[in-house]
Write a protein that holds these residues in place. Structure first.
Motif, PDB file in Angstrom:
ATOM      1  N   THR A  95      -1.096   4.593  -1.957  1.00 49.64           N
ATOM      2  CA  THR A  95      -1.442   4.664  -0.532  1.00 49.64           C
ATOM      3  C   THR A  95      -0.816   5.898   0.112  1.00 49.64           C
ATOM      4  O   THR A  95      -0.380   5.851   1.255  1.00 49.64           O
ATOM      5  N   TRP A  96      -0.794   6.999  -0.581  1.00 48.02           N
ATOM      6  CA  TRP A  96      -0.203   8.239  -0.084  1.00 48.02           C
ATOM      7  C   TRP A  96      -0.819   8.672   1.241  1.00 48.02           C
ATOM      8  O   TRP A  96      -0.169   9.302   2.054  1.00 48.02           O
ATOM      9  N   TRP A  97      -2.050   8.310   1.489  1.00 52.20           N
ATOM     10  CA  TRP A  97      -2.790   8.736   2.670  1.00 52.20           C
ATOM     11  C   TRP A  97      -2.520   7.867   3.898  1.00 52.20           C
ATOM     12  O   TRP A  97      -2.868   8.221   5.010  1.00 52.20           O
ATOM     13  N   ASP A  98      -1.912   6.711   3.692  1.00 51.89           N
ATOM     14  CA  ASP A  98      -1.714   5.747   4.769  1.00 51.89           C
ATOM     15  C   ASP A  98      -0.324   5.912   5.381  1.00 51.89           C
ATOM     16  O   ASP A  98       0.676   5.597   4.743  1.00 51.89           O
ATOM     17  N   PRO A  99      -0.228   6.383   6.651  1.00 50.99           N
ATOM     18  CA  PRO A  99       1.094   6.570   7.259  1.00 50.99           C
ATOM     19  C   PRO A  99       1.921   5.279   7.290  1.00 50.99           C
ATOM     20  O   PRO A  99       3.135   5.327   7.204  1.00 50.99           O
ATOM     21  N   ALA A 100       1.278   4.125   7.408  1.00 43.55           N
ATOM     22  CA  ALA A 100       2.005   2.850   7.437  1.00 43.55           C
ATOM     23  C   ALA A 100       2.578   2.503   6.064  1.00 43.55           C
ATOM     24  O   ALA A 100       3.542   1.752   5.962  1.00 43.55           O
ATOM     25  N   GLY A 101       1.992   3.061   5.014  1.00 46.35           N
ATOM     26  CA  GLY A 101       2.443   2.759   3.653  1.00 46.35           C
ATOM     27  C   GLY A 101       3.571   3.649   3.178  1.00 46.35           C
ATOM     28  O   GLY A 101       4.102   3.464   2.096  1.00 46.35           O
ATOM     29  N   ARG A 102       3.965   4.608   3.980  1.00 47.24           N
ATOM     30  CA  ARG A 102       5.035   5.539   3.554  1.00 47.24           C
ATOM     31  C   ARG A 102       6.387   5.073   3.944  1.00 47.24           C
ATOM     32  O   ARG A 102       6.698   4.380   4.796  1.00 47.24           O
TER      33      ARG A 102
END
Length: 126
Positions: A119-126
């Motif tokens: 989920t590198w693209w998902d700010p919530a997943g970082r």
């Protein structure tokens, strides 16, 4: 010899001999190795780096998962593990020209970190 054969022979030479001596003649004089960080190295630089890594990587297990060819490109997907180390997934893309390997690209990912990278693209997943 097919392009897949050339790449497989190069990898076999490196793994079975533990030396770059058998690999060196399979690379063109203008060989370039590309890294994901946009840096690259010449044949001499790359062979020196591989040679320097051979001792620390002695005993590494290499499992070929996929070996695919399309025209002058060969893609090699492997899983690699040191005897007491983490497992990594590696994708190498090789370009063969005139029965010599002329370019290589390499991507390495620790298997344990794979889930976090989904989920590198998902700010919530970082």
């Amino acid at each position: 010899m097919t392009n897949k054969d050339i790449v497989q022979h190069a990898l076999s030479e490196l793994i079975t001999t533990g030396s770059t001596k058998g690999l060196e003649p399979l690379l063109s004089e203008d060989f370039v190795h590309h890294r994901p960080d946009a840096t690259s190295s010449t044949k001499t630089e790359w062979l020196a780096a591989v040679e320097a890594a051979l001792v620390p990587l002695a005993g590494m297990q290499v499992e070929i998962r996929h070996l695919l060819a399309d025209g002058d490109h060969v893609v090699l997907h492997t899983r690699r593990r040191l005897p007491d180390g983490p497992e990594i997934a590696v994708v190498d893309i090789w370009r063969v020209d005139g029965e010599l390997i002329s370019e290589a690209w390499e991507i390495i990912e620790p298997v344990a970190a794979a889930h976090a990278n989904l989920t590198w693209w998902d700010p919530a997943g970082r």
